[in-house]
Scaffold this motif. Sequence first.
Motif, PDB file in Angstrom:
ATOM      1  N   SER A 184       0.834  -1.276   0.021  1.00 26.30           N
ATOM      2  CA  SER A 184      -0.032  -0.012  -0.127  1.00 26.30           C
ATOM      3  C   SER A 184       0.979   1.466  -0.047  1.00 26.30           C
ATOM      4  N   CYS A 185       1.873   1.228   0.872  1.00 29.33           N
ATOM      5  CA  CYS A 185       2.957   2.511   0.987  1.00 29.33           C
ATOM      6  C   CYS A 185       3.463   2.799  -0.421  1.00 29.33           C
ATOM      7  N   MET A 186       4.028   1.570  -0.832  1.00 31.81           N
ATOM      8  CA  MET A 186       4.815   1.649  -2.173  1.00 31.81           C
ATOM      9  C   MET A 186       3.869   2.113  -3.225  1.00 31.81           C
ATOM     10  N   ALA A 187       2.588   1.730  -3.370  1.00 32.15           N
ATOM     11  CA  ALA A 187       1.744   2.233  -4.325  1.00 32.15           C
ATOM     12  C   ALA A 187       1.480   3.776  -4.037  1.00 32.15           C
ATOM     13  N   TYR A 188       1.276   4.302  -2.942  1.00 34.51           N
ATOM     14  CA  TYR A 188       1.031   5.577  -2.488  1.00 34.51           C
ATOM     15  C   TYR A 188       2.190   6.537  -2.920  1.00 34.51           C
ATOM     16  N   VAL A 189       3.420   6.061  -2.647  1.00 32.48           N
ATOM     17  CA  VAL A 189       4.987   6.658  -3.021  1.00 32.48           C
ATOM     18  C   VAL A 189       4.928   6.848  -4.582  1.00 32.48           C
ATOM     19  N   ASP A 190       4.734   5.717  -5.174  1.00 32.36           N
ATOM     20  CA  ASP A 190       4.971   5.715  -6.537  1.00 32.36           C
ATOM     21  C   ASP A 190       3.883   6.682  -7.326  1.00 32.36           C
ATOM     22  N   LEU A 191       2.642   6.844  -6.776  1.00 35.48           N
ATOM     23  CA  LEU A 191       1.598   7.449  -7.245  1.00 35.48           C
ATOM     24  C   LEU A 191       1.560   9.126  -7.008  1.00 35.48           C
ATOM     25  N   ASN A 192       2.597   9.394  -6.055  1.00 36.29           N
ATOM     26  CA  ASN A 192       2.507  10.998  -5.651  1.00 36.29           C
ATOM     27  C   ASN A 192       2.286  11.767  -6.763  1.00 36.29           C
ATOM     28  N   PRO A 193       3.249  11.736  -7.834  1.00 36.96           N
ATOM     29  CA  PRO A 193       3.078  12.645  -9.109  1.00 36.96           C
ATOM     30  C   PRO A 193       1.827  12.597  -9.648  1.00 36.96           C
ATOM     31  N   VAL A 194       1.089  11.470  -9.694  1.00 37.40           N
ATOM     32  CA  VAL A 194      -0.265  11.395 -10.311  1.00 37.40           C
ATOM     33  C   VAL A 194      -1.396  12.038  -9.273  1.00 37.40           C
ATOM     34  N   ARG A 195      -1.361  11.918  -8.201  1.00 39.76           N
ATOM     35  CA  ARG A 195      -2.185  12.445  -7.015  1.00 39.76           C
ATOM     36  C   ARG A 195      -1.843  14.150  -6.956  1.00 39.76           C
ATOM     37  N   ALA A 196      -0.842  14.427  -7.373  1.00 38.60           N
ATOM     38  CA  ALA A 196      -0.387  15.999  -7.239  1.00 38.60           C
ATOM     39  C   ALA A 196      -0.467  16.521  -8.854  1.00 38.60           C
ATOM     40  N   ALA A 197      -1.143  15.613  -9.640  1.00 40.72           N
ATOM     41  CA  ALA A 197      -1.501  16.260 -11.006  1.00 40.72           C
ATOM     42  C   ALA A 197      -0.248  16.695 -11.706  1.00 40.72           C
ATOM     43  N   ILE A 198       0.765  16.023 -11.412  1.00 36.85           N
ATOM     44  CA  ILE A 198       2.226  16.333 -12.310  1.00 36.85           C
ATOM     45  C   ILE A 198       2.308  15.411 -13.479  1.00 36.85           C
ATOM     46  N   ALA A 199       2.024  14.183 -13.329  1.00 38.98           N
ATOM     47  CA  ALA A 199       1.724  13.144 -14.293  1.00 38.98           C
ATOM     48  C   ALA A 199       0.423  12.470 -14.522  1.00 38.98           C
ATOM     49  N   GLN A 200       0.297  12.089 -15.762  1.00 35.59           N
ATOM     50  CA  GLN A 200      -0.746  11.559 -16.125  1.00 35.59           C
ATOM     51  C   GLN A 200      -1.127   9.921 -15.625  1.00 35.59           C
ATOM     52  N   THR A 201       0.216   9.115 -15.928  1.00 37.75           N
ATOM     53  CA  THR A 201       0.157   7.880 -15.381  1.00 37.75           C
ATOM     54  C   THR A 201       1.330   7.662 -14.460  1.00 37.75           C
ATOM     55  N   PRO A 202       1.615   6.585 -14.051  1.00 35.06           N
ATOM     56  CA  PRO A 202       2.706   6.463 -13.217  1.00 35.06           C
ATOM     57  C   PRO A 202       3.795   6.018 -13.921  1.00 35.06           C
ATOM     58  N   GLU A 203       3.724   5.634 -14.980  1.00 35.48           N
ATOM     59  CA  GLU A 203       5.050   5.448 -15.927  1.00 35.48           C
ATOM     60  C   GLU A 203       5.653   6.575 -16.466  1.00 35.48           C
ATOM     61  N   ASP A 204       4.741   7.688 -16.575  1.00 36.94           N
ATOM     62  CA  ASP A 204       5.204   9.142 -17.080  1.00 36.94           C
ATOM     63  C   ASP A 204       5.775   9.888 -15.802  1.00 36.94           C
ATOM     64  N   SER A 205       5.599   9.472 -14.499  1.00 34.87           N
ATOM     65  CA  SER A 205       5.990  10.247 -13.446  1.00 34.87           C
ATOM     66  C   SER A 205       7.720  10.156 -13.509  1.00 34.87           C
ATOM     67  N   GLU A 206       8.287  11.436 -13.344  1.00 33.11           N
ATOM     68  CA  GLU A 206       9.674  11.415 -13.315  1.00 33.11           C
ATOM     69  C   GLU A 206      10.060  11.291 -11.855  1.00 33.11           C
ATOM     70  N   PHE A 207      11.276  10.536 -11.666  1.00 31.01           N
ATOM     71  CA  PHE A 207      11.912  10.482 -10.297  1.00 31.01           C
ATOM     72  C   PHE A 207      11.115   9.812  -9.507  1.00 31.01           C
ATOM     73  N   THR A 208      10.596   8.568 -10.194  1.00 29.11           N
ATOM     74  CA  THR A 208       9.780   7.719  -8.936  1.00 29.11           C
ATOM     75  C   THR A 208      10.648   6.406  -9.322  1.00 29.11           C
ATOM     76  N   SER A 209      10.574   5.395  -8.326  1.00 30.21           N
ATOM     77  CA  SER A 209      10.945   4.124  -8.534  1.00 30.21           C
ATOM     78  C   SER A 209      10.188   3.364  -9.618  1.00 30.21           C
ATOM     79  N   PHE A 210       8.924   3.552  -9.700  1.00 27.57           N
ATOM     80  CA  PHE A 210       7.942   2.963 -10.650  1.00 27.57           C
ATOM     81  C   PHE A 210       8.397   3.237 -12.222  1.00 27.57           C
ATOM     82  N   ALA A 211       8.880   4.479 -12.322  1.00 22.67           N
ATOM     83  CA  ALA A 211       9.244   4.993 -13.634  1.00 22.67           C
ATOM     84  C   ALA A 211      10.736   4.295 -13.959  1.00 22.67           C
ATOM     85  N   ALA A 212      11.516   4.316 -12.828  1.00 26.03           N
ATOM     86  CA  ALA A 212      12.845   3.789 -13.013  1.00 26.03           C
ATOM     87  C   ALA A 212      12.852   2.150 -13.378  1.00 26.03           C
TER      88      ALA A 212
END
Length: 339
Positions: A184-212
């Motif tokens: 749950s916490c990992m998903a919350y962390v990886d989705l921070n840019p999506v929740r903040a409307a900085i990225a559209q999808t998790p894979e588009d999020s810069e500087f997250t472990s998911f994108a890496a």
Amino acid sequence: MPMPRKEQVSKYTNGHYHCVSRAVRRAFLCGVDKQSGCNYEHRRQWILDRLELLAGQFSVEVCAYAIMSNHYHLVLHVDYEQSLTWDAEEVVKRWCTLFPPQALKESDGEQFDDEVVSAYFARLAADEEKVVLWRERLADLSWFMRCLNEPVARQANKEDKCTGRFWEGRFKSQALLDDAALISCMAYVDLNPVRAAIAQTPEDSEFTSFAARVETEKKLSSKPQSQWLLPFAETKKIGKPQATQNAHVCLPISQEEYFELVDWTGRCIRDGKRGAIPAHIQPILQRLEIKQDNWIDGIQHYGNHFYKVVGIMRHLLEETERQGRKWFKGQSAARLLYQ
């Protein structure tokens, strides 16, 4: 009221923790400051480079990270048992990589050969008191965060030509008591840019472990960015994921399952709709003892639901008793989110 770190973190046992550090006042960790027009985007790489170095020397592994404009999130696994397998010379080498001894620092172009360095390390390894101290520090969450935050603060202050505090007090930490809390916490962390409307999808999020991890999977980078992250379990053809043979510890879910879970969750959060949980996602949540109907709400409001500890209700009660407390924030959320 703040709790002593020794009460929050079990020093001599393995455990998972969610850590957050935030820049003080209006200081920018990275990104573009709209007021001054200064671009601090390069500071994100400072964090990643330092994380990779520390993960290679500490007995602390990085499960997930997200570097935002004025704060960052980490999900860490403290593996105290691993530090006990190191011999004295291994402890000395790891410690001296982080804190090079003054005696070995080059002066006037002088370079020390391998024999001199080995002899010096051998003398340090013979000091049992130092080895015991350094071994404990290399498996200590507070020392890991200290070795991450202090150099970044010094570098940022030097760049800004100022002095004083860069981080907003000590880092905040949450104990993740079980697999359900960890994922749950990992998903919350990886989705921070999506929740903040900085990225559209998790894979588009810069500087997250998911994108890496996605970039490494697609082999888009000559140097895989997620090699130093804690690996996922392998997937059996039938049944639960199993631990990789090369790793002494791994995440309790396969990479394919985690990618699908986070990607679907991120799209629901982005669209502002809960939607139906796909059939292939349901078994993952069931195995982790997570209530399917409350998954999206739990991730979207994770930061408000929990405080110092996160986990299934029975684990929360056990931790409450262990710390001699009567109550922890998050019990109501635990009843709703976890089975």
